[in-house]
Design a protein around this motif. Structure first.
Motif, PDB file in Angstrom:
ATOM      1  N   GLY A   1       0.804  -1.222   0.000  1.00 38.74           N
ATOM      2  CA  GLY A   1       0.000   0.000   0.000  1.00 38.74           C
ATOM      3  C   GLY A   1       0.831   1.263   0.000  1.00 38.74           C
ATOM      4  O   GLY A   1       0.530   2.219  -0.713  1.00 38.74           O
ATOM      5  N   SER A   2       1.914   1.246   0.789  1.00 37.13           N
ATOM      6  CA  SER A   2       2.705   2.470   0.920  1.00 37.13           C
ATOM      7  C   SER A   2       3.488   2.781  -0.349  1.00 37.13           C
ATOM      8  O   SER A   2       3.944   3.897  -0.543  1.00 37.13           O
ATOM      9  CB  SER A   2       3.663   2.334   2.106  1.00 37.13           C
ATOM     10  OG  SER A   2       4.508   1.219   1.914  1.00 37.13           O
ATOM     11  N   SER A   3       3.640   1.787  -1.242  1.00 37.50           N
ATOM     12  CA  SER A   3       4.379   2.028  -2.483  1.00 37.50           C
ATOM     13  C   SER A   3       3.466   2.416  -3.642  1.00 37.50           C
ATOM     14  O   SER A   3       3.940   2.746  -4.725  1.00 37.50           O
ATOM     15  CB  SER A   3       5.149   0.768  -2.899  1.00 37.50           C
ATOM     16  OG  SER A   3       5.997   0.384  -1.859  1.00 37.50           O
ATOM     17  N   LEU A   4       2.169   2.334  -3.428  1.00 39.97           N
ATOM     18  CA  LEU A   4       1.244   2.693  -4.504  1.00 39.97           C
ATOM     19  C   LEU A   4       1.272   4.211  -4.718  1.00 39.97           C
ATOM     20  O   LEU A   4       1.617   4.969  -3.815  1.00 39.97           O
ATOM     21  CB  LEU A   4      -0.172   2.215  -4.166  1.00 39.97           C
ATOM     22  CG  LEU A   4      -0.344   0.689  -4.014  1.00 39.97           C
ATOM     23  CD1 LEU A   4      -1.754   0.344  -3.564  1.00 39.97           C
ATOM     24  CD2 LEU A   4      -0.010  -0.034  -5.321  1.00 39.97           C
ATOM     25  N   ALA A   5       0.901   4.622  -5.928  1.00 38.47           N
ATOM     26  CA  ALA A   5       0.983   6.048  -6.258  1.00 38.47           C
ATOM     27  C   ALA A   5      -0.092   6.871  -5.563  1.00 38.47           C
ATOM     28  O   ALA A   5       0.067   8.072  -5.379  1.00 38.47           O
ATOM     29  CB  ALA A   5       0.885   6.229  -7.773  1.00 38.47           C
ATOM     30  N   SER A   6      -1.171   6.236  -5.171  1.00 34.78           N
ATOM     31  CA  SER A   6      -2.207   6.969  -4.440  1.00 34.78           C
ATOM     32  C   SER A   6      -1.633   7.535  -3.153  1.00 34.78           C
ATOM     33  O   SER A   6      -0.753   6.928  -2.547  1.00 34.78           O
ATOM     34  CB  SER A   6      -3.366   6.025  -4.088  1.00 34.78           C
ATOM     35  OG  SER A   6      -4.201   5.847  -5.202  1.00 34.78           O
TER      36      SER A   6
ATOM     37  N   PRO B   1      -6.943  -3.502   0.190  1.00 38.76           N
ATOM     38  CA  PRO B   1      -7.246  -4.733   0.933  1.00 38.76           C
ATOM     39  C   PRO B   1      -6.356  -5.896   0.498  1.00 38.76           C
ATOM     40  O   PRO B   1      -6.525  -7.009   0.983  1.00 38.76           O
ATOM     41  CB  PRO B   1      -8.707  -5.000   0.559  1.00 38.76           C
ATOM     42  CG  PRO B   1      -8.844  -4.433  -0.809  1.00 38.76           C
ATOM     43  CD  PRO B   1      -7.930  -3.231  -0.868  1.00 38.76           C
ATOM     44  N   TYR B   2      -5.448  -5.648  -0.417  1.00 42.20           N
ATOM     45  CA  TYR B   2      -4.620  -6.730  -0.979  1.00 42.20           C
ATOM     46  C   TYR B   2      -3.173  -6.655  -0.498  1.00 42.20           C
ATOM     47  O   TYR B   2      -2.280  -7.236  -1.110  1.00 42.20           O
ATOM     48  CB  TYR B   2      -4.659  -6.685  -2.515  1.00 42.20           C
ATOM     49  CG  TYR B   2      -6.057  -6.806  -3.064  1.00 42.20           C
ATOM     50  CD1 TYR B   2      -6.713  -8.035  -3.084  1.00 42.20           C
ATOM     51  CD2 TYR B   2      -6.734  -5.693  -3.538  1.00 42.20           C
ATOM     52  CE1 TYR B   2      -8.012  -8.148  -3.569  1.00 42.20           C
ATOM     53  CE2 TYR B   2      -8.033  -5.799  -4.021  1.00 42.20           C
ATOM     54  CZ  TYR B   2      -8.658  -7.027  -4.031  1.00 42.20           C
ATOM     55  OH  TYR B   2      -9.939  -7.137  -4.501  1.00 42.20           O
ATOM     56  N   GLU B   3      -2.922  -5.938   0.595  1.00 43.82           N
ATOM     57  CA  GLU B   3      -1.571  -5.764   1.126  1.00 43.82           C
ATOM     58  C   GLU B   3      -0.855  -7.112   1.221  1.00 43.82           C
ATOM     59  O   GLU B   3      -1.381  -8.073   1.788  1.00 43.82           O
ATOM     60  CB  GLU B   3      -1.646  -5.123   2.516  1.00 43.82           C
ATOM     61  CG  GLU B   3      -0.305  -4.773   3.147  1.00 43.82           C
ATOM     62  CD  GLU B   3       0.384  -3.596   2.476  1.00 43.82           C
ATOM     63  OE1 GLU B   3      -0.315  -2.688   1.997  1.00 43.82           O
ATOM     64  OE2 GLU B   3       1.623  -3.601   2.422  1.00 43.82           O
ATOM     65  N   GLY B   4       0.350  -7.163   0.642  1.00 44.19           N
ATOM     66  CA  GLY B   4       1.166  -8.368   0.748  1.00 44.19           C
ATOM     67  C   GLY B   4       0.819  -9.460  -0.241  1.00 44.19           C
ATOM     68  O   GLY B   4       1.502 -10.484  -0.314  1.00 44.19           O
ATOM     69  N   ARG B   5      -0.236  -9.263  -1.017  1.00 45.12           N
ATOM     70  CA  ARG B   5      -0.670 -10.308  -1.942  1.00 45.12           C
ATOM     71  C   ARG B   5       0.171 -10.264  -3.218  1.00 45.12           C
ATOM     72  O   ARG B   5       0.466  -9.201  -3.740  1.00 45.12           O
ATOM     73  CB  ARG B   5      -2.146 -10.096  -2.275  1.00 45.12           C
ATOM     74  CG  ARG B   5      -2.694 -11.078  -3.268  1.00 45.12           C
ATOM     75  CD  ARG B   5      -4.195 -11.125  -3.171  1.00 45.12           C
ATOM     76  NE  ARG B   5      -4.795 -11.661  -4.376  1.00 45.12           N
ATOM     77  CZ  ARG B   5      -6.070 -11.978  -4.480  1.00 45.12           C
ATOM     78  NH1 ARG B   5      -6.886 -11.798  -3.459  1.00 45.12           N
ATOM     79  NH2 ARG B   5      -6.562 -12.458  -5.600  1.00 45.12           N
ATOM     80  N   THR B   6       0.567 -11.433  -3.677  1.00 43.92           N
ATOM     81  CA  THR B   6       1.311 -11.515  -4.938  1.00 43.92           C
ATOM     82  C   THR B   6       0.326 -11.556  -6.093  1.00 43.92           C
ATOM     83  O   THR B   6      -0.622 -12.335  -6.087  1.00 43.92           O
ATOM     84  CB  THR B   6       2.194 -12.770  -4.952  1.00 43.92           C
ATOM     85  OG1 THR B   6       3.120 -12.666  -3.863  1.00 43.92           O
ATOM     86  CG2 THR B   6       2.977 -12.874  -6.262  1.00 43.92           C
ATOM     87  N   MET B   7       0.540 -10.664  -7.051  1.00 46.62           N
ATOM     88  CA  MET B   7      -0.375 -10.521  -8.181  1.00 46.62           C
ATOM     89  C   MET B   7       0.259 -11.087  -9.443  1.00 46.62           C
ATOM     90  O   MET B   7       1.479 -10.999  -9.636  1.00 46.62           O
ATOM     91  CB  MET B   7      -0.674  -9.042  -8.423  1.00 46.62           C
ATOM     92  CG  MET B   7      -1.355  -8.363  -7.263  1.00 46.62           C
ATOM     93  SD  MET B   7      -3.140  -8.620  -7.353  1.00 46.62           S
ATOM     94  CE  MET B   7      -3.669  -7.702  -5.927  1.00 46.62           C
ATOM     95  N   HIS B   8      -0.584 -11.614 -10.289  1.00 44.19           N
ATOM     96  CA  HIS B   8      -0.124 -12.119 -11.584  1.00 44.19           C
ATOM     97  C   HIS B   8      -0.577 -11.186 -12.690  1.00 44.19           C
ATOM     98  O   HIS B   8      -1.745 -10.836 -12.764  1.00 44.19           O
ATOM     99  CB  HIS B   8      -0.642 -13.532 -11.816  1.00 44.19           C
ATOM    100  CG  HIS B   8      -0.085 -14.507 -10.824  1.00 44.19           C
ATOM    101  ND1 HIS B   8      -0.702 -14.746  -9.610  1.00 44.19           N
ATOM    102  CD2 HIS B   8       1.047 -15.247 -10.835  1.00 44.19           C
ATOM    103  CE1 HIS B   8       0.036 -15.622  -8.927  1.00 44.19           C
ATOM    104  NE2 HIS B   8       1.098 -15.936  -9.641  1.00 44.19           N
ATOM    105  N   GLY B   9       0.371 -10.833 -13.543  1.00 44.89           N
ATOM    106  CA  GLY B   9       0.076  -9.894 -14.611  1.00 44.89           C
ATOM    107  C   GLY B   9       0.363  -8.482 -14.139  1.00 44.89           C
ATOM    108  O   GLY B   9      -0.016  -8.112 -13.030  1.00 44.89           O
ATOM    109  N   ALA B  10       1.069  -7.733 -14.969  1.00 44.90           N
ATOM    110  CA  ALA B  10       1.454  -6.384 -14.549  1.00 44.90           C
ATOM    111  C   ALA B  10       1.371  -5.428 -15.730  1.00 44.90           C
ATOM    112  O   ALA B  10       1.419  -5.832 -16.888  1.00 44.90           O
ATOM    113  CB  ALA B  10       2.874  -6.400 -13.978  1.00 44.90           C
TER     114      ALA B  10
END
Lengths: 328, 452
Positions: free
Chosen positions: B413-418, B424-433
């Motif tokens: 969350g702290s690295s997002l541009a907002s 609600p997805y803090e720490g979750r690994t996402m696929h596709g970027a």
């Protein structure tokens, strides 16, 4: 390492509940002495933080802490910075900075004590009632009180009975279940101890999913009276919107109040409890409140011993040495 | 193409090239390189000659398609600039692959006057994403008297909603739908009947009962969906339904579409990736409106995308400062960040999980929302926008996204541009970027980093 908390009856399980009840029996003995104080929590600091007004729970917890020789900080929300706009989190951080071992929280928002347990580093959090969610020490003291009464009927030491006396017992919880934190804690405690729990209320005062709680749900109190071993009467929580869920107090009283006539329909040996505060004439008739089968004053008395047990077990881990070495 | 001459293109380099990727064209996905000059796509194919001095964007193993369009973004400016500004929200949007967003009107002051709408459009015009505005339906979003809908429509506003709350009074809703019909603009509803919702802060069911939190039933949403479908059908008005979250809503829209009612619908990624079981922690980061629902509702939303009942993924991006989310659950405001996680969640759940094609992903994230928001053709209005949501073709304005389906990343969350961090997805690994985002020929995101 985070200290243990008591946020929900689910934190204990059957063995944990029985342990609290048994330790509370020992403290109840202490209470019968002339010197009611034991040094078990000497040097420990316990804070009560009540964001909602309460007389009996706060006094009960503070008395319990003092009898264990803990220092008690009593934060009155009315005179604190909360009124000036300070957040719950900052209030907790302030208390933490004072170096306390446990904080006893009552809050009108469900979940606030659980949130507090996340925000505090090394402090035990005790839930003294959160919104409609839980009031675990009340559930424990109610279980303690009925176990004691049932053990007395059989002339046995309650400590020796563990959870046995709850097996096969039929416990009817009647009233405003939806808005009651006591209903949730009692349901969890009595079920864990092996009793059959029946929730009885108008449909609008039952949580929508309570049919899936492993309990029976009914809207007919009269049909339950002949088989109930215990009727737990709950207040209509007018301040939480309970009043809007029934057409009138008169109609609620007609079908769901514990009246003298309904007392007459109870089977022999059945008991009535009420977590207080009672509203005589609404959910409980005066004659019922004053009936010897109604345990309401015993509940208040037992509240101190049960809360001593909760504090003692959370803050010492339950080693019995200090307890046994208590002042005579 | 006179619009291409405006000052907005100053930031674009003269020439860029996107090479090595698979491109979504009118003929489907094809291996192609493309050249963009002065904001326009000028060459597309496997044999294009890269002009000398072109800025080259590498797209090997990536897919190049039209930039995403978000129908539902809370940019918070004016009023709550500590949580988000138009500039930071637009940067988050660009990082999420969006080239256009529709800013919701529940700001302070509300977007219910030409003066305030112009200010938002002005700030949007210099940001890293095109910003369209959804105007309020009623003055102050109070649900009483109609906002100056015609005046706002003249500024190019195409969607009108009191989002944040539904229009409670059926008579006001009917009048607004009718008035919008006359102007050719779209009435969009936040479906929530306040009387049925009765102040519920979570979905009424297993978790509300266990946690002792006031619940609102699915019918609070569905009752207003049904009302609006009846009104729109009767009037022949165009209706867009915001952030649908229940199986009943999906079924009502499905039937309405069969019956020929002019309705479109959107759903948010959190409503097809999270359930109300997340509430166990009482962490207000999971508080959102409409609330998170049980699994069968989540599955109904996914099915709604699969059969085209739901037209668009919309983020309902709702930044909130930490101090407002660090409150007891019932006191905290609803809403969660969404712009930077929407693509990965849609890709994971709808493409990898529910066998939707990449073309369908672009349909629900770009083509359909662009059409619903009226952003699919160039606007000649004073606050005009360029076309979005078009398959990549020579002659189009280069509003593009380059996605890397193989990349993984971890949400922080702290690295997002907002400005806010309430994901609600803090720490979750996402696929596709998102690898690159190109706005009118300007690479506003390069290799996953915002360029301004």
């Amino acid at each position: 390492m985070n200290k243990p908390h008591l946020l929900s009856i689910n934190d204990l399980g059957r063995d944990g509940i029985v342990e609290v009840l048994n330790v509370a029996e020992s403290f109840a003995e202490v209470e019968r002495r002339t010197m009611k104080k034991v040094p078990a929590l000497k040097g420990k600091v316990v804070a009560t933080l009540f964001f909602e007004e309460s007389t009996r729970t706060r006094l009960s917890f503070e008395t319990a802490a003092k009898r264990l020789s803990a220092d008690v900080l009593s934060l009155s929300v009315a005179s604190s910075s909360v009124k000036k706009g300070e957040s719950l989190k900052d209030t907790l951080k302030t208390i933490e900075a004072l170096g306390i071992d446990a904080v006893i929280i009552r809050h009108r928002s469900s979940g606030a004590p659980l949130q507090a347990s996340r925000w505090l580093e090394d402090i035990s959090v005790i839930n003294a009632g959160d919104g409609w969610h839980e009031h675990p020490s009340q559930g424990l003291l109610d279980a303690f009180t009925v176990r004691q009464a049932w053990a007395g009927d059989l002339n046995v030491d309650p400590k020796e009975t563990g959870a046995e006396l709850f097996e096969g017992k039929r416990i009817v919880i009647v009233g405003d279940i939806a808005h009651s934190r006591v209903a949730r804690s009692e349901t969890l405690a009595y079920k864990a101890l092996g009793a059959d729990v029946v929730l009885c209320a108008p449909a609008t005062l039952l949580p929508k999913d309570s049919v899936n709680w492993g309990v029976e749900v009914t809207h007919d109190l009269d049909a339950e009276l002949g088989s109930a071993d215990l009727v737990s009467v709950l207040r209509l929580q007018a301040e939480r919107g309970g009043g809007e869920c029934v057409p009138s107090l008169r109609e609620f009283n007609a079908d769901f109040a514990m009246t003298e006539k309904r007392m007459g329909a109870l089977k022999a040996g059945a008991r009535v409890t009420h977590p207080g505060p009672m509203v005589r004439g609404v959910e409980i008739a005066s004659e019922v409140a004053d009936d010897p089968r109604c345990l309401v004053t015993t509940q208040v008395t037992n509240g101190v011993a049960v809360r001593m047990a909760v504090l003692y077990l959370l803050l010492t881990g339950g080693g019995t040495q200090e307890l046994e070495g208590g002042g005579k | 193409m006179t619009i291409i001459q405006t000052a907005r293109y100053d930031m674009a380099p003269d020439t860029i090239a996107i090479v090595g990727g698979v491109v979504l064209t009118e003929e489907g996905l094809v291996r192609a390189d493309l050249v963009i000059e002065h904001g326009l796509i000028t060459a597309l194919g496997t044999d294009v000659v890269l002009p000398e001095g072109a800025t080259v964007l590498e797209a090997k193993d990536c897919i190049v398609g039209p930039g995403f369009v978000d129908l539902h973004t809370h940019l918070r400016e004016p009023g709550k600039e500590q949580a988000e500004t138009i500039a930071t929200g637009a940067r988050a949007a660009a990082l999420g692959g969006y080239t256009a967003v529709v800013a919701m009107p529940n700001t302070d002051p509300v977007l219910d006057s030409a003066f305030v709408v112009r200010a938002v459009l002005d700030l949007g015009a210099v940001s890293t994403c095109e910003v369209a505005v959804a105007g309020a339906i009623t003055v102050g979003r109070k649900g009483e008297s109609l906002a100056p809908i015609a005046e706002l429509a003249k500024l190019g506003v195409q969607l009108f909603t009191d989002d944040g709350s539904g229009v409670q009074h059926g008579g006001v809703a009917r009048r607004a739908l009718d008035y919008c019909r006359g102007l050719g603009v779209t009435y969009a509803e936040h479906c929530e009947d306040n009387a049925i919702a009765a102040g519920g802060v979570v979905h009424e069911g297993e978790w509300s009962a266990k946690l002792g939190l006031p619940g609102q039933p699915a019918s609070a949403e569905e009752a207003m969906v049904a009302r609006d479908l009846l009104l729109a059908g009767e009037l022949g008005a165009r209706l867009h339904l915001l952030h649908l979250s229940t199986s009943g809503s999906v079924e009502l829209v499905r039937q309405a579409k069969h019956a020929g009612i002019n309705v479109t619908a959107e759903a948010a990624p959190h409503h097809f990736t999270l359930t109300d079981a997340a509430l166990e922690s009482y962490d207000a980061v999971f508080k959102v409106n409409p609330p998170l629902r049980p699994e069968h509702h989540v599955q109904a939303i996914i099915d709604g995308f699969a059969d085209g009942t739901i037209d668009a993924v919309a983020t309902d991006h709702a930044p909130h400062t930490p101090e407002t989310k660090d409150l007891p659950f019932d006191e905290a405001p609803p809403g969660m960040l969404g712009l930077e996680t929407a693509f990965s969640l849609t890709f994971e759940r709808l493409v990898l999980g529910a066998k939707m094609s990449i073309e369908q992903l672009f349909a629900v994230m770009s083509m359909n929302p662009a059409r619903i928001a009226g952003l699919d053709a160039a606007s000649s209005r004073p606050y005009g926008h360029t076309p979005h949501g078009k398959p990549v073709a020579v002659g189009n304005v280069a509003n593009l996204v380059v996605i890397d389906p193989e990349a993984t990343w971890t949400v922080e969350g702290s690295s997002l541009a907002s400005l806010a961090a309430n994901t609600p997805y803090e720490g979750r690994t996402m696929h596709g970027a998102i690898r690159h985002t190109v706005l009118r020929g300007e690479p506003v995101v390069l290799e996953g980093k915002a360029t301004r």
